[in-house]
Write a protein that holds these residues in place. Structure first.
Motif, PDB file in Angstrom:
ATOM      1  N   UNK B   6       0.666  -1.433   0.398  1.00  0.00           N
ATOM      2  CA  UNK B   6       0.027   0.258   0.244  1.00  0.00           C
ATOM      3  C   UNK B   6       1.214   1.149  -0.175  1.00  0.00           C
ATOM      4  N   UNK B   7       0.531   2.270  -0.734  1.00  0.00           N
ATOM      5  CA  UNK B   7       1.285   3.580  -0.975  1.00  0.00           C
ATOM      6  C   UNK B   7       0.630   4.690  -0.122  1.00  0.00           C
ATOM      7  N   UNK B  48      -3.980   2.925  -8.810  1.00  0.00           N
ATOM      8  CA  UNK B  48      -3.598   1.740  -9.565  1.00  0.00           C
ATOM      9  C   UNK B  48      -3.150   0.521  -9.206  1.00  0.00           C
ATOM     10  N   UNK B  50      -0.978  -3.130  -9.469  1.00  0.00           N
ATOM     11  CA  UNK B  50      -0.173  -3.895  -9.974  1.00  0.00           C
ATOM     12  C   UNK B  50      -0.029  -5.061  -9.528  1.00  0.00           C
ATOM     13  N   UNK B  51       0.574  -6.045 -10.555  1.00  0.00           N
ATOM     14  CA  UNK B  51       0.633  -6.865 -10.191  1.00  0.00           C
ATOM     15  C   UNK B  51       2.414  -8.006 -10.649  1.00  0.00           C
ATOM     16  N   UNK B  52       3.155  -8.301  -9.580  1.00  0.00           N
ATOM     17  CA  UNK B  52       4.021  -8.138 -10.287  1.00  0.00           C
ATOM     18  C   UNK B  52       5.128  -7.561 -10.905  1.00  0.00           C
ATOM     19  N   UNK B  53       5.452  -5.731 -10.968  1.00  0.00           N
ATOM     20  CA  UNK B  53       5.204  -4.934 -11.069  1.00  0.00           C
ATOM     21  C   UNK B  53       4.730  -4.750 -12.394  1.00  0.00           C
ATOM     22  N   UNK B  54       4.081  -5.006 -12.978  1.00  0.00           N
ATOM     23  CA  UNK B  54       3.003  -5.011 -14.274  1.00  0.00           C
ATOM     24  C   UNK B  54       1.966  -4.396 -13.444  1.00  0.00           C
ATOM     25  N   UNK B  55       1.445  -3.292 -14.561  1.00  0.00           N
ATOM     26  CA  UNK B  55       0.266  -2.576 -13.957  1.00  0.00           C
ATOM     27  C   UNK B  55      -0.774  -4.229 -14.738  1.00  0.00           C
ATOM     28  N   UNK B  67       2.926 -10.564  -5.932  1.00  0.00           N
ATOM     29  CA  UNK B  67       3.183  -8.992  -5.056  1.00  0.00           C
ATOM     30  C   UNK B  67       1.592  -7.651  -6.011  1.00  0.00           C
ATOM     31  N   UNK B  69       0.452  -4.372  -5.776  1.00  0.00           N
ATOM     32  CA  UNK B  69       0.454  -3.232  -5.148  1.00  0.00           C
ATOM     33  C   UNK B  69      -0.298  -1.938  -5.873  1.00  0.00           C
ATOM     34  N   UNK B  71      -1.601   1.586  -5.459  1.00  0.00           N
ATOM     35  CA  UNK B  71      -0.829   2.726  -5.664  1.00  0.00           C
ATOM     36  C   UNK B  71      -2.267   4.045  -6.160  1.00  0.00           C
ATOM     37  N   UNK B  72      -1.985   5.098  -5.260  1.00  0.00           N
ATOM     38  CA  UNK B  72      -2.891   6.355  -5.489  1.00  0.00           C
ATOM     39  C   UNK B  72      -2.551   6.649  -6.319  1.00  0.00           C
TER      40      UNK B  72
END
Lengths: 337, 77
Positions: B6-7, B48, B50-55, B67, B69, B71-72
């Protein structure tokens, strides 16, 4: 080209003489000369980009000085338009760069003209409506778009290249403008410098023909709570209205979009007319309200709370409120529409 | 198990930047609904993902060790 001025940059072998020559032949547009825009323009002008076009609708205030590096106390006292104050500083830094300053709003009506002949568009704006406008015109005209945003101790940036990467709309849907702004949660200067430096670095790579080193991620960072995350820019959203369906929604006419609340300013901007005569307005208001006239605007103090700043391009800043309806009421009462 | 990052204001609300979740086999949409209910969030629709650094889109099915993420987007400048 002044080799001595750029000697350290030319010694950096990735740029060298040929990259410096390319920079000197390049034109960039920077939209918004606030926190991000002052750092971006400072770096690009020092780096020797040939032509820098800057556009901003705002005036310098004392609360800007904490992070907007081109401005000083005198600019704030004089309420100078940011585009003008920035141009003056930048010309003293590097007189070999052509600086074109435009006081005004980047809008659907003028964005085609603003981006004419531009190699890269850099984002110094404070709202997503304008960012989608930049994104859409850039993808329509095949111009790279260097996105950056900051708030609090956080930032986000990406370098979008038409036909090579997805676009901003692929990653962030319209209406997802966060409810946190620099008005509500503030912003610290170091994150501004970091995000704008990343925006400029990618721009330098692109302009010096080193595209193979572009980062190709949307980078998010929080420099206070020590978070960083990269989202790869490797596949577009197949339903994206801009980069896949070529509809460019921000370039289409909408029914009503004249009132905008300015971030952190307790101000509503209303833009209904394309031109006003400050002279006529000055005589209209004389004797009724307290007036301040400069070559760029007319400021009318209505009462202790509300003032109007009227620009020649027809924009009016209603200062002292964030209530759009009330602002429009004041506008109609004093300017008329 | 998956890991959720979470960001920004989400990190503040959840009071953690990273939590494990038992959500393997579920879709991103189902994960969002679980998080909204568990942490009493108003919405995760404007964020936004992302799963494993891909949106990613809501229909993506999560696998063990993914993983995710949240991200607002950042709008100031």
């Amino acid at each position: 080209m002044d080799i001595n001025r750029y000697s350290r940059q030319i010694l950096f072998e990735q740029i060298n003489k040929s990259g410096q020559q390319r920079l000197s032949e390049s034109t960039v547009l920077i939209v918004g000369i606030g926190a991000l825009g002052t750092v971006i323009s400072n770096q690009l002008v020092r780096a020797g980009v040939g032509k820098v076009r800057i556009v901003d609708r705002d005036v310098v205030e004392i609360s800007n000085l904490q992070r907007q590096i081109l401005f000083d106390e005198e600019d704030a006292e004089k309420s100078l338009p940011k585009a003008i104050a920035a141009k003056r500083k930048l010309e003293r830094v590097n007189s070999m760069v052509e600086i074109e300053a435009i006081i005004g709003n980047a809008s659907r009506d003028n964005i085609d003209e603003l981006t004419e002949g531009v190699d890269v568009v850099l984002d110094g704006t404070d709202n997503f409506a304008t960012r989608y406008l930049l994104n859409d015109i850039c993808f329509k005209k095949n111009i790279p778009y260097s996105y950056g945003g900051v708030v609090s101790s956080r930032g986000m940036t990406a370098f979008f290249v038409p036909k090579q990467t997805p676009c901003l709309r692929c990653l962030s849907k319209e209406g997802s403008d966060g409810n946190q702004t620099c008005d509500t949660v503030g912003v610290i200067s170091p994150v501004v410098d970091m995000v704008s430096s990343l925006q400029v670095t990618e721009t330098l790579k692109y302009l010096t023909n080193r595209g193979e080193y572009l980062r190709n991620t949307l980078r998010s960072l929080d420099i206070w709570f020590n978070q960083q995350y990269d989202i790869k820019l490797n596949k577009p959203d197949l339903n994206c209205p801009t980069c896949q369906l070529n509809q460019y929604p921000a370039l289409q006419k909408k029914a009503k979009e004249e009132e905008i609340v300015l971030c952190g300013r307790n101000t509503v901007q209303i833009h209904l007319l394309n031109h006003v005569s400050l002279e006529q307005l000055e005589s209209k208001f004389s004797g009724i309200q307290s007036l301040k006239r400069t070559p760029f605007f007319l400021k009318v103090t209505i009462d202790e709370q509300i003032s109007l700043t009227i620009f020649t391009d027809g924009r009016v800043l209603v200062q002292g409120t964030e209530d759009q309806v009330y602002a429009r009421t004041v506008y109609d009462r004093y300017i008329g529409s | 198990m998956i890991e959720v990052l979470f960001f920004a204001e989400l990190r503040e609300k959840i009071d953690s930047g990273k939590i494990p979740m038992d959500a393997a086999g579920k879709s991103v949409k189902e994960l969002k609904e679980m998080l909204v209910a568990k942490y009493e969030l108003k919405t995760l629709d404007n964020v936004m993902i992302a799963v494993n650094e891909e949106y990613t889109t809501e229909s993506t099915i999560l696998a063990d060790d993914d993983v995710v993420a949240f991200i607002p987007p950042v709008s100031g400048g």
